[in-house]
Design an enzyme around this catalytic site. Sequence first.
Site, PDB file in Angstrom:
ATOM      1  N   HIS A  91      37.887  26.615  39.238  1.00 47.99           N
ATOM      2  CA  HIS A  91      37.937  27.194  40.591  1.00 47.99           C
ATOM      3  C   HIS A  91      37.925  28.721  40.495  1.00 47.99           C
ATOM      4  O   HIS A  91      37.164  29.390  41.191  1.00 47.99           O
ATOM      5  CB  HIS A  91      39.185  26.702  41.322  1.00 47.99           C
ATOM      6  CG  HIS A  91      39.556  27.508  42.540  1.00 47.99           C
ATOM      7  ND1 HIS A  91      38.818  27.483  43.695  1.00 47.99           N
ATOM      8  CD2 HIS A  91      40.581  28.365  42.777  1.00 47.99           C
ATOM      9  CE1 HIS A  91      39.373  28.294  44.591  1.00 47.99           C
ATOM     10  NE2 HIS A  91      40.444  28.853  44.054  1.00 47.99           N
ATOM     11  N   ASP A 132      13.120  50.539  47.248  1.00 46.25           N
ATOM     12  CA  ASP A 132      13.554  49.331  46.529  1.00 46.25           C
ATOM     13  C   ASP A 132      14.635  49.754  45.537  1.00 46.25           C
ATOM     14  O   ASP A 132      15.014  50.924  45.486  1.00 46.25           O
ATOM     15  CB  ASP A 132      12.372  48.674  45.781  1.00 46.25           C
ATOM     16  CG  ASP A 132      12.618  47.196  45.545  1.00 46.25           C
ATOM     17  OD1 ASP A 132      13.723  46.848  45.064  1.00 46.25           O
ATOM     18  OD2 ASP A 132      11.737  46.376  45.851  1.00 46.25           O
ATOM     19  N   TRP A 137      41.672  30.517  33.645  1.00 43.91           N
ATOM     20  CA  TRP A 137      40.477  31.371  33.601  1.00 43.91           C
ATOM     21  C   TRP A 137      40.704  32.558  32.678  1.00 43.91           C
ATOM     22  O   TRP A 137      39.769  33.239  32.291  1.00 43.91           O
ATOM     23  CB  TRP A 137      40.098  31.849  34.997  1.00 43.91           C
ATOM     24  CG  TRP A 137      40.877  33.021  35.523  1.00 43.91           C
ATOM     25  CD1 TRP A 137      42.150  32.975  36.019  1.00 43.91           C
ATOM     26  CD2 TRP A 137      40.451  34.388  35.622  1.00 43.91           C
ATOM     27  NE1 TRP A 137      42.545  34.224  36.409  1.00 43.91           N
ATOM     28  CE2 TRP A 137      41.526  35.122  36.184  1.00 43.91           C
ATOM     29  CE3 TRP A 137      39.291  35.071  35.295  1.00 43.91           C
ATOM     30  CZ2 TRP A 137      41.455  36.495  36.414  1.00 43.91           C
ATOM     31  CZ3 TRP A 137      39.238  36.447  35.525  1.00 43.91           C
ATOM     32  CH2 TRP A 137      40.299  37.134  36.077  1.00 43.91           C
ATOM     33  N   SER A 196      24.432  39.798  32.844  1.00 46.71           N
ATOM     34  CA  SER A 196      23.879  39.846  34.187  1.00 46.71           C
ATOM     35  C   SER A 196      24.580  40.926  35.019  1.00 46.71           C
ATOM     36  O   SER A 196      23.924  41.730  35.692  1.00 46.71           O
ATOM     37  CB  SER A 196      24.034  38.474  34.836  1.00 46.71           C
ATOM     38  OG  SER A 196      23.937  38.562  36.221  1.00 46.71           O
ATOM     39  N   SER A 197      25.912  40.955  34.937  1.00 49.28           N
ATOM     40  CA  SER A 197      26.664  41.951  35.717  1.00 49.28           C
ATOM     41  C   SER A 197      26.330  43.357  35.283  1.00 49.28           C
ATOM     42  O   SER A 197      26.181  44.257  36.109  1.00 49.28           O
ATOM     43  CB  SER A 197      28.168  41.756  35.534  1.00 49.28           C
ATOM     44  OG  SER A 197      28.592  40.631  36.209  1.00 49.28           O
ATOM     45  N   HIS A 240      42.136  43.622  35.066  1.00 47.61           N
ATOM     46  CA  HIS A 240      42.594  44.355  36.239  1.00 47.61           C
ATOM     47  C   HIS A 240      41.475  45.110  36.942  1.00 47.61           C
ATOM     48  O   HIS A 240      41.305  44.958  38.151  1.00 47.61           O
ATOM     49  CB  HIS A 240      43.803  45.233  35.960  1.00 47.61           C
ATOM     50  CG  HIS A 240      44.437  45.607  37.264  1.00 47.61           C
ATOM     51  ND1 HIS A 240      45.180  44.718  37.991  1.00 47.61           N
ATOM     52  CD2 HIS A 240      44.331  46.709  38.034  1.00 47.61           C
ATOM     53  CE1 HIS A 240      45.524  45.266  39.145  1.00 47.61           C
ATOM     54  NE2 HIS A 240      45.025  46.467  39.194  1.00 47.61           N
ATOM     55  N   GLU A 262      38.543  44.218  36.907  1.00 42.44           N
ATOM     56  CA  GLU A 262      37.707  43.137  37.443  1.00 42.44           C
ATOM     57  C   GLU A 262      38.117  42.764  38.868  1.00 42.44           C
ATOM     58  O   GLU A 262      37.275  42.536  39.736  1.00 42.44           O
ATOM     59  CB  GLU A 262      37.801  41.906  36.521  1.00 42.44           C
ATOM     60  CG  GLU A 262      37.244  40.620  37.086  1.00 42.44           C
ATOM     61  CD  GLU A 262      35.751  40.645  37.335  1.00 42.44           C
ATOM     62  OE1 GLU A 262      35.050  41.449  36.675  1.00 42.44           O
ATOM     63  OE2 GLU A 262      35.281  39.884  38.193  1.00 42.44           O
ATOM     64  N   TYR A 298      39.355  44.713  40.971  1.00 41.10           N
ATOM     65  CA  TYR A 298      38.919  45.805  41.843  1.00 41.10           C
ATOM     66  C   TYR A 298      37.418  45.767  42.064  1.00 41.10           C
ATOM     67  O   TYR A 298      36.918  46.253  43.065  1.00 41.10           O
ATOM     68  CB  TYR A 298      39.368  47.162  41.269  1.00 41.10           C
ATOM     69  CG  TYR A 298      40.855  47.356  41.414  1.00 41.10           C
ATOM     70  CD1 TYR A 298      41.728  46.397  40.935  1.00 41.10           C
ATOM     71  CD2 TYR A 298      41.373  48.463  42.065  1.00 41.10           C
ATOM     72  CE1 TYR A 298      43.086  46.537  41.088  1.00 41.10           C
ATOM     73  CE2 TYR A 298      42.739  48.607  42.216  1.00 41.10           C
ATOM     74  CZ  TYR A 298      43.595  47.646  41.714  1.00 41.10           C
ATOM     75  OH  TYR A 298      44.941  47.792  41.873  1.00 41.10           O
ATOM     76  N   SER A 313      34.780  49.747  55.790  1.00 43.08           N
ATOM     77  CA  SER A 313      34.624  51.127  56.250  1.00 43.08           C
ATOM     78  C   SER A 313      33.290  51.327  56.956  1.00 43.08           C
ATOM     79  O   SER A 313      33.097  52.314  57.661  1.00 43.08           O
ATOM     80  CB  SER A 313      34.715  52.099  55.066  1.00 43.08           C
ATOM     81  OG  SER A 313      35.883  51.861  54.339  1.00 43.08           O
ATOM     82  N   HIS A 365      50.781  45.220  33.699  1.00 45.66           N
ATOM     83  CA  HIS A 365      51.672  44.671  34.739  1.00 45.66           C
ATOM     84  C   HIS A 365      51.397  43.180  34.949  1.00 45.66           C
ATOM     85  O   HIS A 365      52.139  42.524  35.655  1.00 45.66           O
ATOM     86  CB  HIS A 365      51.580  45.456  36.054  1.00 45.66           C
ATOM     87  CG  HIS A 365      50.269  45.371  36.765  1.00 45.66           C
ATOM     88  ND1 HIS A 365      49.728  46.407  37.470  1.00 45.66           N
ATOM     89  CD2 HIS A 365      49.385  44.359  36.897  1.00 45.66           C
ATOM     90  CE1 HIS A 365      48.572  46.038  38.006  1.00 45.66           C
ATOM     91  NE2 HIS A 365      48.346  44.807  37.662  1.00 45.66           N
ATOM     92  N   HIS A 366      50.332  42.666  34.332  1.00 42.89           N
ATOM     93  CA  HIS A 366      50.101  41.212  34.353  1.00 42.89           C
ATOM     94  C   HIS A 366      50.933  40.513  33.287  1.00 42.89           C
ATOM     95  O   HIS A 366      50.904  39.290  33.193  1.00 42.89           O
ATOM     96  CB  HIS A 366      48.621  40.910  34.117  1.00 42.89           C
ATOM     97  CG  HIS A 366      47.727  41.402  35.207  1.00 42.89           C
ATOM     98  ND1 HIS A 366      47.346  40.630  36.270  1.00 42.89           N
ATOM     99  CD2 HIS A 366      47.158  42.616  35.413  1.00 42.89           C
ATOM    100  CE1 HIS A 366      46.569  41.328  37.080  1.00 42.89           C
ATOM    101  NE2 HIS A 366      46.437  42.539  36.585  1.00 42.89           N
ATOM    102  N   THR A 400      45.711  53.236  48.153  1.00 47.36           N
ATOM    103  CA  THR A 400      45.452  52.060  48.971  1.00 47.36           C
ATOM    104  C   THR A 400      46.030  52.258  50.367  1.00 47.36           C
ATOM    105  O   THR A 400      45.408  51.900  51.374  1.00 47.36           O
ATOM    106  CB  THR A 400      46.057  50.806  48.316  1.00 47.36           C
ATOM    107  OG1 THR A 400      45.719  50.820  46.931  1.00 47.36           O
ATOM    108  CG2 THR A 400      45.512  49.548  48.940  1.00 47.36           C
ATOM    109  N   LYS A 439      43.818  54.348  52.496  1.00 47.77           N
ATOM    110  CA  LYS A 439      42.704  53.600  53.072  1.00 47.77           C
ATOM    111  C   LYS A 439      43.140  52.860  54.335  1.00 47.77           C
ATOM    112  O   LYS A 439      42.466  52.904  55.367  1.00 47.77           O
ATOM    113  CB  LYS A 439      42.148  52.618  52.049  1.00 47.77           C
ATOM    114  CG  LYS A 439      41.297  53.321  51.008  1.00 47.77           C
ATOM    115  CD  LYS A 439      40.641  52.327  50.087  1.00 47.77           C
ATOM    116  CE  LYS A 439      39.496  52.987  49.350  1.00 47.77           C
ATOM    117  NZ  LYS A 439      38.320  53.208  50.185  1.00 47.77           N
ATOM    118  N   ARG A 494      53.240  28.375  38.830  1.00 49.85           N
ATOM    119  CA  ARG A 494      51.800  28.173  39.037  1.00 49.85           C
ATOM    120  C   ARG A 494      51.297  27.058  38.143  1.00 49.85           C
ATOM    121  O   ARG A 494      51.930  26.692  37.178  1.00 49.85           O
ATOM    122  CB  ARG A 494      51.004  29.392  38.569  1.00 49.85           C
ATOM    123  CG  ARG A 494      51.218  30.635  39.219  1.00 49.85           C
ATOM    124  CD  ARG A 494      50.560  31.738  38.404  1.00 49.85           C
ATOM    125  NE  ARG A 494      49.098  31.643  38.451  1.00 49.85           N
ATOM    126  CZ  ARG A 494      48.292  32.578  37.955  1.00 49.85           C
ATOM    127  NH1 ARG A 494      48.796  33.645  37.388  1.00 49.85           N
ATOM    128  NH2 ARG A 494      46.989  32.436  38.019  1.00 49.85           N
TER     129      ARG A 494
END
Lengths: 376, 538
Positions: free
Chosen positions: B81, B110, B146, B173-174, B257, B259, B261, B272, B306-307, B332, B335, B454
């Site tokens: 998932h 283009d 994951w 690809s990315s 991390h 990622e 963002y 915006s 922090h993870h 943040t 924003k 979890r």
Amino acid sequence: MKKTKQLLACLVLMALGLGTAHADYTLNLMKGVTQLSNELYDLHMLILWICVFIGIAVFGTMFYSIYHHRKSKGHKAEQFHENTTVEIIWTIIPTLILVGMAIPATKAVIDLDKVQDSEMSIKVTGKQWYWEYEYLDSGVHFESHLDEASEKTHRVSTMDPHNVPNYLLNVDKPLVVPVGKKIRFLFTAADVIHSWWVPDLGWKKDANPGFVNEAWTYVDKPGTYRGQCTELCGRDHGFMPVVVIAMEQDQYDAWVKATLDKQNQKPDLSDQTRNTLMAKGESVYLKNCVACHQIDGNGISGWFPALRGSEKVTGNMDQLIGFIQAGTSKMPAFKKLPDDELAELITYIRNAPALGNNVGDEIQPNKITPKWDDDE
Amino acid sequence: MTAVVAEHDDHHDHHDHGPEKGVLRWIFTTNHKDIGTLYLVFGLIMFFVGGAMALVIRSELFEPGLQFVDPNFFNSMTTMHALVMVFGAVMPAFVGLANWMIPMMIGAPDMALPRMNNMSFWMLVAGVLLLASTLFMEGGAPSGGWTFYPPLVFQNGKSFPFAIFSVHLLGISSIMGAINVIATIFNMRAPGMTLMKMPLFVWTWLITAFLLIAIMPVFAGAVTMLLTDKFFDTSFFDAAGGGDPVLYQHIFWFFGHPEVYVMILPTFGVASTIIPVFARKPLFGYASMVYATGAIAFLSFIVWAHHMFTVGMPVAGELYFMYATMLIAIPTGVKVFNWTATMWKGSMTFETPMLFSIAFVVLFTMGGFTGLMMSVAPVDFQYHDTYFIVAHFHYTLVPASIFILMAAGYFWLPKWTGNMYNEKIGRLHFWLSAVSVNILFFPQHFLGLAGMPRRIPDYAIQFADWNMVSSIGAFIYGFSQLLFVYIVIDTIRGGTGEKVSDEVWEDASKHSLEWTVPSPAPYHTFSTPPARIPTEHF
């Protein structure tokens, strides 16, 4: 409109009804039973309230604007698009709030780390999927597995978890600690990473294979405190709870003595009836084997082999004993099993209808000849 | 040689270089709009695949006890998932938006590297198909989460190397997509389109592209180390050979991390872009929005641990990562304040894209609050690896990234198709989503605080009530997304029948260039640069 109101009232009542019917759930973090857990709870509440107030201010402004500054009310858009003063203010105020949060948080980090001057040490080893506890001072040493009622219930779909007290949060042998003593925990793991968590103590700590982590606690209040493994550790990650019983020093001393006596007892190798062997064998199976080979003995295709109809199980008895005691590259060695439990287990797996095997024999504890030379 | 040129010119006279006919158009296309469509459709399909997996999870968690799936399959579902939603749905959808909108927003004909554009899309498809194929392998799909933490990941059976190869393909690809975005923005802006005049969506994507280039190789490196540990006897992550399993976590989250963002910065960009149009006001604090995005991107590289607060770090490490993480709240916050100030004293209307955008601001802020709570390292010793975390990151992804993708769909569909969507069904979709997403995720805060870990397939009785509520919300949310599919198909087929203007939304052309070209946008836009650059912010 009236109908909507009725529906709303109905929903609220339903929610309340749900609430009163199962009053045992909680919404907030628990305070816990140590000074440290209380400190963390206060910190949690402080930040929660800061967030609530900021939320009220920001969302309040937004919803005022959404209500009043809409085109349908004929509001004309103003065209301002920057204001340096405001922008500086709303950068500085959050910074100050963060500094205010960081001060008590720093103190708590340091408190969490104060493992020095402990009065006793307990080594905790995470294993797939149970905990092993070793009291380094007294030599008490045991494994703590999910209790039999939960183990069976979660594996048999017809059994109702509601009938099991403390479903999935109960173990066969809880960790017993004294109150009013600073206890140091040492964490490690045998296979993959686990994490040991008892919310009432205020923290969790990862158990990493090959490394030792430290943490400490000082329990004020006698009681039973429950928790779980919190780091995904494979198939039965959800089924390795932690139970800590804190008791007064004198009770604790008595427990240590009784446990040590039992630990040092030689296993009882006298003959048992076939029914006893089978009944006890099921318990041994549930504790040691079921996680991989499953309750129906079918194993899991691609992961764990089946015991049902397996040549290794139903064939030569001596080879089977050696196999279980020595293990393989995939299966851990079960040399820890005393001869009586091994005899019960072997009788069970060769003959249990639940596993679909029926060799029709039995083995008595005193007939087990060790196939594993214990050099230790 | 001359003949060839002449023939080419001749060819040009008769054709407008419109799309090829048939399926080959989609396989060989180098047109940014076609590739954008491919990405968006692929993202939408994967959104439903990942959603179906989420519903398997929520079905199993509806009641205590194991009813439907084996715990191992349950773990495969949580793992897949996440991978499908992150790499198959959200990221491709934003790349699709980038393809469609960046050239049109900066007045370019283009993308800068059209052939690579095609290749990066088809490599994505290959990567996701390879990942999906693991579902049918012996031992099942990856089930170690994951995050692929060793040593658990080594128990993954046959699927392990395939999942890693799939990650490599997705990474390549990315990276190609990111290079293309950067090359386009730096080289193809219309005259007069200075960097500080670009719409924020372009800015956020520019910064996101740099993040991607920086982190994807790190992730590829980490999983390759797993591969060599398993098959070539290295021991990067094995203590027995002098390695450390925690090393993997450091490398992974150095990727992981930034990622997250990658998924949220373009979200900020779209919000915006949409909010000023419906507030009929210029975006408040354009420059500070750009700087805040840059600040968030920078901070994302220095907060990874922090993870892993409970992994056993020294006090100095805990403190550093706590302080650094707290800092993220400042840009943040800027924003969120800017979006609020943009609405303030505007002349607001509430079409579906605006509704989704406002819900995004509110619900993303809630996810931000819980993020602030767990940035406090000592309290994270309670929150870590519980449903509180699950609630947190789903608030920052579902009612944030997904809501904004929906908003973008409603906002630009009229421009893409030339038809207006059905506003009534759009609003129905919004209200169903906004209510059910909270029924789905809000109770998970309670579950986590009450002590539910979890990634467990079964739970203690005291967690039963809120899990049931959450599962009910999941099914309402999941099925109401089918309305969006209906609306997309209906709009492509003509929608309300009303032909939309070039601008589509009132005065939208003041905000950005895509509203100056006809609706539907022609196959080729800005073959000649635009005459006027919208400069509303200044």
